[in-house]
Motif scaffolding. Structure first.
Motif, PDB file in Angstrom:
ATOM      1  N   ARG A 122       0.079  -1.523  -4.050  1.00  0.00           N
ATOM      2  CA  ARG A 122       0.787  -0.497  -3.253  1.00  0.00           C
ATOM      3  C   ARG A 122      -0.211  -0.516  -1.747  1.00  0.00           C
ATOM      4  O   ARG A 122       0.601   0.026  -0.884  1.00  0.00           O
ATOM      5  N   GLU A 123      -1.426  -0.820  -2.081  1.00  0.00           N
ATOM      6  CA  GLU A 123      -2.109  -0.767  -0.842  1.00  0.00           C
ATOM      7  C   GLU A 123      -2.676  -2.018   0.003  1.00  0.00           C
ATOM      8  O   GLU A 123      -2.994  -2.201   0.518  1.00  0.00           O
ATOM      9  N   TYR A 124      -1.478  -3.027  -0.437  1.00  0.00           N
ATOM     10  CA  TYR A 124      -1.281  -4.084   0.285  1.00  0.00           C
ATOM     11  C   TYR A 124      -0.516  -3.751   0.978  1.00  0.00           C
ATOM     12  O   TYR A 124       0.615  -4.310   1.942  1.00  0.00           O
ATOM     13  N   ASN A 125       0.465  -3.002   1.158  1.00  0.00           N
ATOM     14  CA  ASN A 125       1.758  -1.661   2.163  1.00  0.00           C
ATOM     15  C   ASN A 125       1.314  -0.920   3.314  1.00  0.00           C
ATOM     16  O   ASN A 125       0.487   0.433   2.758  1.00  0.00           O
ATOM     17  N   PHE A 126       1.355  -1.331   4.116  1.00  0.00           N
ATOM     18  CA  PHE A 126       1.535  -0.443   5.596  1.00  0.00           C
ATOM     19  C   PHE A 126       2.298   0.268   6.150  1.00  0.00           C
ATOM     20  O   PHE A 126       3.251  -0.794   6.734  1.00  0.00           O
ATOM     21  N   VAL A 127       2.916   1.330   6.121  1.00  0.00           N
ATOM     22  CA  VAL A 127       3.685   1.375   6.948  1.00  0.00           C
ATOM     23  C   VAL A 127       3.636   2.459   7.686  1.00  0.00           C
ATOM     24  O   VAL A 127       2.887   3.692   7.983  1.00  0.00           O
ATOM     25  N   ASN A 128       4.456   2.590   8.709  1.00  0.00           N
ATOM     26  CA  ASN A 128       3.993   3.378  10.771  1.00  0.00           C
ATOM     27  C   ASN A 128       5.700   3.819  10.936  1.00  0.00           C
ATOM     28  O   ASN A 128       6.721   3.587  10.501  1.00  0.00           O
ATOM     29  N   PHE A 129       5.479   4.701  10.793  1.00  0.00           N
ATOM     30  CA  PHE A 129       6.595   5.485  11.689  1.00  0.00           C
ATOM     31  C   PHE A 129       6.009   5.927  12.900  1.00  0.00           C
ATOM     32  O   PHE A 129       4.945   6.550  13.616  1.00  0.00           O
ATOM     33  N   GLY A 130       6.681   5.023  14.476  1.00  0.00           N
ATOM     34  CA  GLY A 130       6.422   4.865  15.384  1.00  0.00           C
ATOM     35  C   GLY A 130       4.328   4.694  15.044  1.00  0.00           C
ATOM     36  O   GLY A 130       3.807   3.356  14.436  1.00  0.00           O
ATOM     37  N   SER A 131       4.164   5.358  16.095  1.00  0.00           N
ATOM     38  CA  SER A 131       2.414   4.820  15.801  1.00  0.00           C
ATOM     39  C   SER A 131       1.607   5.704  14.615  1.00  0.00           C
ATOM     40  O   SER A 131       0.057   5.659  14.107  1.00  0.00           O
ATOM     41  N   LYS A 132       2.877   6.221  13.959  1.00  0.00           N
ATOM     42  CA  LYS A 132       1.670   7.542  12.968  1.00  0.00           C
ATOM     43  C   LYS A 132       1.165   6.284  10.930  1.00  0.00           C
ATOM     44  O   LYS A 132       2.621   6.600  11.161  1.00  0.00           O
ATOM     45  N   PRO A 133       0.939   6.597  10.927  1.00  0.00           N
ATOM     46  CA  PRO A 133       1.301   5.148   9.622  1.00  0.00           C
ATOM     47  C   PRO A 133       0.988   6.322   8.743  1.00  0.00           C
ATOM     48  O   PRO A 133       0.995   8.148   8.525  1.00  0.00           O
ATOM     49  N   ALA A 134       2.000   5.983   7.143  1.00  0.00           N
ATOM     50  CA  ALA A 134       1.980   6.910   6.397  1.00  0.00           C
ATOM     51  C   ALA A 134       1.269   6.665   5.282  1.00  0.00           C
ATOM     52  O   ALA A 134       1.052   5.935   5.124  1.00  0.00           O
ATOM     53  N   THR A 135       1.507   7.801   3.938  1.00  0.00           N
ATOM     54  CA  THR A 135       0.944   7.399   2.798  1.00  0.00           C
ATOM     55  C   THR A 135       1.740   6.569   1.689  1.00  0.00           C
ATOM     56  O   THR A 135       2.877   7.142   1.512  1.00  0.00           O
ATOM     57  N   VAL A 136       1.248   5.589   1.419  1.00  0.00           N
ATOM     58  CA  VAL A 136       2.132   5.064   0.628  1.00  0.00           C
ATOM     59  C   VAL A 136       1.456   5.824  -1.134  1.00  0.00           C
ATOM     60  O   VAL A 136       0.767   5.777  -1.603  1.00  0.00           O
TER      61      VAL A 136
END
Length: 406
Positions: free
Chosen positions: A69-83
């Protein structure tokens, strides 16, 4: 001797050619040869159209994700989401607090050099200011809605002057609906739409007031002094059209449509009242303890015993108050509280309780009313002018019936 010299010269020639042209040996392994040369690929986002910023769980489908899980990084525009969860083909994330009609969703994975492709997505506000005039300080109090979704709210100016009742359409267009009653009765603590389109109001006095259908000047409608009730802070209608109300008294009161009144023993400072599935629910303060009680409405002249529904103080602490009540159709009880309890709390039918949309609220909720759909309208105040706002909350669930509005 001659052969030895020739052999030495030949060896030197070969060695020189290695320096000039390079000897054919395997090169050292690249630092990157075990890593993918492309990034992950996105194929879809669900819910398909949009989600609520800071609230909704969004599922991202694709390939090349890490099961860690912690190896994935998701962004909505410039804002990071919590995986929240991850597989090689799917990520579940909490949408960030970022409102946008079209924001690119991208994924990066640790160990991969490139970002994924982008998918445009919409994040809607779960909580938003509503009907607010720019550069104006107004403090909202009693609030109610009609079946068309129009909102009616009692307002004070920043200096404490009564501004009367404003009508605000679902699109946020404001108009004057009812002038202030007087300089001493300059706000309504409670408002409910009632039979015939009248708006019934209370002002923590020993009377129920009424505003004509379509707007106009308010007037006292029924005195409750004969029921040994000095203060009506909040009230609600039952299915028969009776009003049930309370304040800081020794009784709660029933007011029938013929204006007859009857008191029922109930000691406590009543702040919130809501009728739901034959029960009257009351948020009260007794000394330093806040409770939510209920009593069954048997008839206009008979009620059941007082039952403790929830000890609110034990759920949220001694500094959290319970100031307003309303129900969702599924039986969730919303409690307007303050920042200590997250401003809006929810008590589920199994009596478990939690902050609703934690992190999205602050200030004190004074009054609230469901619109015609999933939107809950809140009157909020607080220690700063910035907190004194009307809020619209998408609860993602329908409200329970208000029996006064038809």
């Amino acid at each position: 001797m001659t052969i030895s010299i020739k052999h030495s010269l030949l060896s030197l020639l070969v060695l020189g050619m290695c320096f000039v042209f390079g000897c054919k040996e395997n090169p050292p392994a690249s630092l990157y040869q075990d890593k993918p040369s492309i990034g992950p690929t996105l194929t879809g986002v669900s819910p398909n159209d949009s989600a609520l910023a800071g609230v909704s769980t969004v599922t991202i489908s694709g390939t090349g994700f890490s099961p860690v899980r912690e190896y994935n990084f998701v962004n909505f525009g410039s804002k990071p989401a919590t995986v929240l969860e991850a597989t090689a083909t799917q990520l579940r994330v909490t949408a960030p607090i970022f409102v946008s009609d079209s924001t690119p969703v991208k994924v990066a994975v640790q160990g991969q050099e490139l970002f994924s492709n982008a998918i445009a997505y919409k994040l809607k506000a779960a909580v938003a200011e509503f009907g607010v005039l720019a550069n104006t300080v107004e403090e909202p109090f009693g609030i109610t809605c009609d079946t068309a979704g129009n909102v009616y709210v009692s307002l004070l100016s920043g200096g404490g002057t009564g501004l009367g009742v404003k009508k605000i359409t679902p699109a946020g267009v404001r108009s004057d609906y009812s002038p202030v009653f007087s300089s001493s009765v300059n706000k309504w603590t409670s408002m409910k739409l009632g039979p015939g389109g009248f708006i019934y109001t209370a002002a923590n006095r020993n009377a129920v007031f009424r505003i004509p259908a379509g707007g106009g000047s308010s007037a006292p409608w029924a005195s409750v002094a004969a029921a040994n009730v000095s203060f009506v802070h909040d009230f609600d209608f039952d299915q028969a059209g009776n009003i049930w109300g309370g304040g800081d008294n020794q009784n709660i009161v029933r007011v029938a449509q013929d204006r007859s009144v009857k008191g029922f023993p109930f000691t406590g400072d009543v702040r919130g009242v809501r009728y739901f599935q034959s029960y009257l629910y009351l948020a009260t303060k007794n000394d330093t303890v806040w409770n939510i009680w209920r009593t069954r409405i048997v008839s206009a002249d008979s009620i059941g015993p007082r039952e403790l529904y929830v000890n609110f103080t034990s759920k949220f602490g001694s500094l959290a108050g319970a100031y307003a009540l309303t129900f969702a159709a599924d039986g969730d009880l919303f409690v307007g509280t303050d920042s200590v309890a997250g401003s809006l709390a929810v008590i589920h039918p199994d009596k478990s309780a939690e902050r609703f949309y934690p992190g999205l609220f602050s200030g004190q909720i004074q009054s609230m009313a469901y619109g015609k759909g999933t939107e809950l309208y809140l009157s909020r105040t607080g220690s700063t002018d910035a907190l004194k706002k009307i809020l619209r909350v998408n609860t993602q669930k329908l409200g329970a019936p208000y029996y006064g509005r038809q």
